[in-house]
Enzyme design. Sequence first.
Site, mmCIF file in Angstrom:
data_model
loop_
_atom_site.group_PDB
_atom_site.id
_atom_site.type_symbol
_atom_site.label_atom_id
_atom_site.label_comp_id
_atom_site.label_asym_id
_atom_site.label_seq_id
_atom_site.Cartn_x
_atom_site.Cartn_y
_atom_site.Cartn_z
ATOM 1 N N ASP A 9 36.873 28.446 50.005
ATOM 2 C CA ASP A 9 37.754 28.999 48.993
ATOM 3 C C ASP A 9 37.910 30.477 49.334
ATOM 4 O OD1 ASP A 9 39.168 29.248 46.470
ATOM 5 O OD2 ASP A 9 37.357 30.230 45.726
ATOM 6 N N ASP A 11 39.470 33.438 46.756
ATOM 7 C CA ASP A 11 39.279 34.369 45.645
ATOM 8 C C ASP A 11 37.916 34.176 44.999
ATOM 9 O OD1 ASP A 11 41.937 35.759 45.415
ATOM 10 O OD2 ASP A 11 42.620 33.683 45.267
#
Length: 225
Positions: A9, A11
């Site tokens: 991922d 953010d």
Amino acid sequence: MKIQAALFDMDGLLVDSEPIWREVAIEVFAPLGIALTDEICQAYTGLGTAAFVRSFYEKSPWPGKSTQQVEHEIIELAHERIGSRALAMPGAVEVVRFFHKRRLPLAVASASPMEIIETVLRRLDLLPYFTLWHSAVLEARSKPFPDVYLGAARQLRVAPENCLAFEDSGNGLRSAHAARMLTVAIPAAYEYHDPKFDLADIKISSLIEFNEDIFDNLEKKPSLA
């Protein structure tokens, strides 16, 4: 099982951008008469911007602007601020290099648009380490559905069950788990003990903690396939 690729991922996992996304959302929603707070925004961590905007419009429709216009405002402002201000999360660069040294292909699987992913990787000097980056915006469904992880694995030509995914949010963890990947959860401190992270194969408080022993133990786990 043999880990053949690592997926990340972005953010809140590779880059400390979640506070910027929340700041921007609060700012953009205020003129619409919707008073957001950090705590409210935190509950939606890991959700794509389109779904985030729609969820508030469905609860309290506003006049004058479409949800697409509001989404565009948030993305444009966040892109600008992330590109100029965001820093790497602790341990992010080191864990990327850990897998790169092992010659494993690396991918980003994010709910953020492609241009923001590339901006972040350039800002953090991580672009050369990644085989590809993939956005849930390009899929039919965003996280918590598995589409973005399955799409990234397909492009890597690696079976999902041979992928290791790193996530910091509950929605993202559900996405990677639904794709049948091994998962490492790195929750934010405010929700570290939330039971939603029990879904992960391993939970750590920071990427700094990831090491050879954890990697070896993950390879000993049975596949979810």
